[in-house]
Design a protein around this motif. Structure first.
Motif, mmCIF file in Angstrom:
data_model
loop_
_atom_site.group_PDB
_atom_site.id
_atom_site.type_symbol
_atom_site.label_atom_id
_atom_site.label_comp_id
_atom_site.label_asym_id
_atom_site.label_seq_id
_atom_site.Cartn_x
_atom_site.Cartn_y
_atom_site.Cartn_z
ATOM 1 N N LYS A 172 1.252 -1.398 -0.479
ATOM 2 C CA LYS A 172 0.178 0.217 0.003
ATOM 3 C C LYS A 172 0.803 1.382 0.207
ATOM 4 N N ALA A 173 1.705 1.326 1.066
ATOM 5 C CA ALA A 173 3.358 2.728 0.545
ATOM 6 C C ALA A 173 3.246 2.220 -0.563
ATOM 7 N N VAL A 174 4.294 1.862 -1.126
ATOM 8 C CA VAL A 174 4.750 1.501 -2.483
ATOM 9 C C VAL A 174 3.843 1.914 -3.158
ATOM 10 N N GLU A 175 2.303 1.757 -3.435
ATOM 11 C CA GLU A 175 1.443 2.443 -4.785
ATOM 12 C C GLU A 175 0.674 3.878 -3.739
ATOM 13 N N ARG A 176 1.195 3.978 -3.041
ATOM 14 C CA ARG A 176 0.984 5.579 -2.513
ATOM 15 C C ARG A 176 2.182 6.508 -3.051
ATOM 16 N N LYS A 177 3.072 6.475 -2.876
ATOM 17 C CA LYS A 177 4.491 6.890 -3.364
ATOM 18 C C LYS A 177 5.797 5.890 -3.850
ATOM 19 N N PRO A 178 5.723 5.756 -5.415
ATOM 20 C CA PRO A 178 6.453 4.876 -6.242
ATOM 21 C C PRO A 178 8.047 5.143 -5.377
ATOM 22 N N ALA A 179 8.132 6.134 -5.056
ATOM 23 C CA ALA A 179 9.885 6.953 -5.036
ATOM 24 C C ALA A 179 9.691 6.535 -3.748
ATOM 25 N N LEU A 180 9.212 6.468 -3.120
ATOM 26 C CA LEU A 180 9.898 5.932 -1.313
ATOM 27 C C LEU A 180 10.127 4.529 -1.139
ATOM 28 N N ALA A 181 11.855 4.471 -2.010
ATOM 29 C CA ALA A 181 12.577 3.936 -1.138
ATOM 30 C C ALA A 181 12.687 3.113 -0.330
ATOM 31 N N ARG A 182 13.163 3.594 1.024
ATOM 32 C CA ARG A 182 12.675 2.371 1.809
ATOM 33 C C ARG A 182 11.412 2.027 1.831
ATOM 34 N N ALA A 183 10.121 2.133 1.777
ATOM 35 C CA ALA A 183 9.063 1.259 1.672
ATOM 36 C C ALA A 183 9.645 -0.410 1.056
ATOM 37 N N ARG A 184 10.118 0.039 -0.635
ATOM 38 C CA ARG A 184 10.630 -1.110 -1.301
ATOM 39 C C ARG A 184 11.859 -1.816 -0.789
ATOM 40 N N LEU A 185 12.592 -0.926 0.300
ATOM 41 C CA LEU A 185 13.564 -1.848 0.837
ATOM 42 C C LEU A 185 13.158 -3.029 1.288
ATOM 43 N N TRP A 186 12.596 -2.478 2.394
ATOM 44 C CA TRP A 186 11.420 -3.017 3.771
ATOM 45 C C TRP A 186 10.188 -4.406 2.936
ATOM 46 N N LEU A 187 10.186 -4.025 2.065
ATOM 47 C CA LEU A 187 8.830 -4.554 1.373
ATOM 48 C C LEU A 187 9.619 -6.224 0.862
ATOM 49 N N TYR A 188 11.306 -5.576 -0.245
ATOM 50 C CA TYR A 188 12.037 -6.500 -0.109
ATOM 51 C C TYR A 188 12.458 -7.701 1.017
ATOM 52 N N GLN A 189 12.562 -6.965 1.881
ATOM 53 C CA GLN A 189 12.810 -8.155 2.539
ATOM 54 C C GLN A 189 11.430 -8.306 3.775
ATOM 55 N N ALA A 190 10.421 -8.167 3.484
ATOM 56 C CA ALA A 190 8.786 -8.806 4.158
ATOM 57 C C ALA A 190 9.181 -10.130 2.314
ATOM 58 N N TYR A 191 9.431 -9.979 1.799
ATOM 59 C CA TYR A 191 9.250 -10.828 0.753
ATOM 60 C C TYR A 191 10.224 -11.792 0.313
ATOM 61 N N ALA A 192 11.195 -11.243 1.594
ATOM 62 C CA ALA A 192 12.208 -12.594 1.480
ATOM 63 C C ALA A 192 12.576 -13.460 2.418
ATOM 64 N N ALA A 193 11.015 -12.485 3.334
ATOM 65 C CA ALA A 193 11.287 -13.989 4.933
ATOM 66 C C ALA A 193 9.814 -14.436 4.386
ATOM 67 N N ARG A 194 9.466 -14.364 3.046
ATOM 68 C CA ARG A 194 8.035 -15.112 2.750
ATOM 69 C C ARG A 194 9.154 -16.330 1.921
ATOM 70 N N ASN A 195 10.237 -15.695 1.654
ATOM 71 C CA ASN A 195 10.651 -17.146 0.456
ATOM 72 C C ASN A 195 10.451 -15.968 -0.866
ATOM 73 N N ARG A 196 9.431 -15.365 -1.039
ATOM 74 C CA ARG A 196 8.757 -15.126 -2.645
ATOM 75 C C ARG A 196 10.342 -14.730 -3.141
ATOM 76 N N LEU A 197 11.141 -14.770 -3.703
ATOM 77 C CA LEU A 197 12.312 -13.757 -4.287
ATOM 78 C C LEU A 197 12.313 -13.327 -5.523
ATOM 79 N N ALA A 198 10.951 -13.793 -6.537
ATOM 80 C CA ALA A 198 11.024 -13.418 -7.833
ATOM 81 C C ALA A 198 10.016 -11.936 -7.445
ATOM 82 N N GLU A 199 8.940 -11.910 -6.539
ATOM 83 C CA GLU A 199 8.313 -10.414 -6.257
ATOM 84 C C GLU A 199 9.226 -9.793 -5.391
#
Length: 712
Positions: free
Chosen positions: A382-409
């Motif tokens: 939701k944060a990335v959708e509202r502000k696509p240029a918010l880099a730290r939100a994308r970093l944390w989303l990367y970590q969240a996806y990695a925690a669920r082993n959803r590496l392709a995302e």
């Protein structure tokens, strides 16, 4: 009209007015006498009821009788249309009228200051101190009631996002003569909340007030009255009522009332708040304990100027969370405490601005740190959708996806974050690690070099370089670098932990123990002291039950002492959060991958059906990592552990030989890893461990020659 005139002629109205005036004074007198003479709590009610009964009787007597110069006589004996009493005493009428008006005015004021008061919503307050409520009750044992109420009010106020409540004032003593100006200056607060608690029988009266510390002016006050039946419920009710009224009283003024357009900085006060916000955010990017503390100070000042600056609330939540202890955080505060401090600010940010991308992002980060990766993903998307240029939100989303082993995302999020902010330290460190795991080590080192020029001497960069050296099985070089890092940040538990692990990998258990501030379980296990490891692990888990690392260490220790049921109980909550090779049980270091610890425990109690999906999940985890191009020696070690737990000794030994030949951090666990228990009687396994020990002894000799054993 004739009836009204007859009431006037018979002096009924005059007598009723006088009766009300006298009755009101009697009620006030009774209220004081109840306290002074310790009368029962129903005494006030008795006086009020008796006065109520007396009013109609008095009016009937006034109708039937009249006081005349000749004495008391029946009204019908007086001359018609004439009252003997009215002629000479007109002044009394005016006195009664004035008294009634005064009483009405007082009652209106008192009503406004009691529970019905909603506050005027004109105070702008970013910080306050709560002074202990004074105990005005006669019984000394009621002191506990006032202390408990003070603590509950303070705790509830801390949950109002954006309001800083100073904790140090709890040590002060209630004193009507306190120098509020000195308190305000000492604790840097513009207002203080104090009050009193008085109990008489089953009646509790609490008075509270907000006072301007600089001018000594009362800004808000209210009296709360409650009947006491269940004291805990009453305290909860009163504290909620007090805090709710304070919340209304300190609602900041609208922009047109003086705050200005903060988004564009048209108002100087708002512009100062925005400037402090920028300062705080800049300090946040450095990710050191000192920079985080500086960031919090700047953000507190921003919120003191503008309590409704939602981005400052979000930044404050991030700062408090990053102060936690852990591999993905950068401070020394217990993780549970860091989460507790961060949550109210994240909630307040979204309360002020529900559409704020930064608010959704930090709320997702809190969920991720709490072990709820799926919830984190929803909020971070939701944060990335509202502000696509918010880099730290994308970093944390990367970590969240990695925690669920959803590496392709996950991977595209990290790559996009790096494109947006290539100079961001946290993003750069994650990208460097990503490149190293894909065997692009030259690119990883080049990136670290560039970050070092941007953040010279940053302790996180020193730690990252130390980890890189350890990954390449250069423990002596890693120790040299980490010792230098420790001189720059001796309070950084991560650096000390990495040093301890590096020494432990070399079998220098005594030296390793010096560097582990907490969590010496691996050292104890390596020394064959499983019982001691369990004692410490239980102690640390009791102190931080929500910290996953504490739970995983405890499970390892329980299994090592032969208590697989204990390990299963500890890991059960994390099993519910994990499935199909994803979640907190997967993706850990090789010596402590909790999914395999749990699988070993279930096999030990004969639950083969429960162990099978965990082992399959571990295989899926590794397969997905390799599909994305990740490879590391500890992946091969995981292959060996999975094969050993699956009963395939030949495959386990083949993988173990390959893993040991490549070396990796955590290799010391080979000797005591419960997952490898089925291999320990094999001559081939014992020879492998002996060869590993010989190699580590050679490296220990080199450390002694360099003076790095026993170095501080």
């Amino acid at each position: 009209m004739k009836f009204i005139n007859e009431l006037k002629r018979r002096n009924v109205i005059r007598v009723a007015g006088a009766y009300l005036v006298v009755g009101w004074f009697l009620i006030q007198l009774a209220d004081q006498l109840v306290v002074a003479f310790h009368l029962p709590s129903w005494s006030n009610s008795f006086v009020f009821v008796m006065l109520g009964i007396g009013l109609p009787i008095t009016m009937l007597v006034a109708w039937a009788f009249e006081m005349t110069p000749e004495g008391l006589r029946r009204t019908h004996e007086s001359e018609p249309h004439r009252s003997v009493a009215t002629s000479p005493v007109r002044v009394g009428d005016y006195l009664v009228l004035v008294a009634l008006l005064v009483i009405c005015g007082y009652l209106y004021y008192d009503f406004q200051s009691r529970d019905g008061d909603e506050g005027d919503g004109t105070l702008t307050v970013g910080a306050m101190a709560v002074l202990p409520f004074a105990n005005l009750s006669v019984e000394p044992e009621q002191e506990g009631v006032s202390r408990a109420l003070t603590a509950e009010v303070r705790n509830r106020l801390t949950r109002l996002g954006g309001l800083k409540v100073v904790a140090g004032t709890a040590s002060l003593k209630p004193d009507d003569n306190q120098d509020l100006a000195a308190i305000g200056e000492k604790y840097r607060v513009p207002v203080v909340l104090d009050g009193s608690v008085q109990r008489v029988g089953n009646r509790l009266r609490v008075m509270a007030q907000l006072v301007d510390t600089e001018r000594g002016v009362q800004l808000w006050a209210k009296t709360f009255n409650r009947d006491v039946s269940d004291m805990l419920s009453v305290q909860d009710d009163l504290s909620q009522a007090i805090v709710e009224d304070i919340r209304k009283a300190i609602t900041p003024p609208a922009p047109e009332e003086g705050m200005g357009d903060l988004a564009t900085g048209k108002n100087a006060y708002g512009a100062a708040a925005r400037k402090l916000l920028e300062t705080g955010r800049a300090k946040l990017t450095q990710r050191t304990p000192e920079s985080l503390a500086t960031a919090i100070t700047a953000l507190e000042q921003a919120l003191a100027r503008d309590p409704r600056l939602a981005q400052a609330h979000a930044a404050m939540a991030e700062a408090y969370l990053l102060q936690g202890k852990g591999w993905s955080t950068y401070g020394t505060v217990p993780l549970e405490d860091a989460l507790a401090r961060a949550r109210p600010y994240a909630a307040r940010a979204l309360e002020i601005d529900p559409a704020l991308a930064e608010g959704h992002a930090v709320s997702g980060l809190i969920d991720l740190a709490s072990g709820h990766a799926d919830q984190a993903i929803t909020k971070l998307k939701k944060a990335v959708e509202r502000k696509p240029a918010l880099a730290r939100a994308r970093l944390w989303l990367y970590q969240a996806y990695a925690a669920r082993n959803r590496l392709a995302e996950a991977v595209p999020q990290l790559q996009r974050a790096y494109e947006l902010e290539p100079d961001n330290l946290a993003i750069g460190l994650n990208m460097s690690r990503f490149l190293a795991l894909r065997d692009r080590r030259l690119e990883a080192d080049t990136l670290l070099d560039r970050l070092d020029r941007l953040y010279p001497g940053n302790i996180n960069l020193l730690a990252a370089r130390g980890a890189r050296l350890a990954d390449e099985w250069r423990p002596v070089d890693a120790i040299q670098l980490l010792l230098r890092a420790n001189k720059s940040g001796p309070a950084d538990e991560r650096i000390r932990l990495m040093l301890g692990m590096a020494y432990l990998d070399l079998g220098a258990t005594a030296e390793a123990e010096r560097w582990f501030d907490q969590g010496k379980g691996d050292v104890r296990l390596a020394q064959g002291r499983a019982a001691d490891a369990l004692v410490e692990a239980r102690h640390l888990f009791a102190a931080e039950p929500a910290n996953p690392d504490r739970a995983f260490a405890l499970a390892d220790a329980e299994l090592a002492v032969g208590n697989p049921s204990g390990a299963i109980d500890v890991l059960k909550p994390y099993e519910l959060l994990s499935s199909d090779g994803a979640g907190p049980l997967y993706g850990r270091t090789p010596a402590s991958m909790p999914a395999l610890t749990l699988a070993a425990a279930k096999r030990a109690v004969g639950d083969e059906a429960g162990a099978a999906p965990l082992l399959e999940g571990a295989r899926r985890y590794l397969a997905r990592q390799r599909e994305m191009g990740f490879e590391h020696p500890y992946f091969i070690y995981l292959d060996a552990r999975i094969a050993a737990l699956s009963g395939d000794a030949a495959q386990a030994m083949a993988a173990l030989r390959q893993a040991v030949s490549q070396r990796f951090p955590g290799i010391s666990g080979v000797a005591w890893d419960p997952a490898l228990a089925s291999l320990r009687d094999l001559p081939e396994y014992r020879m492998l461990v002996a060869d590993l020990d010989a190699d580590r002894e050679r490296r220990r000799i080199r450390l002694r020659e360099m003076g790095l054993l026993g170095a501080s």
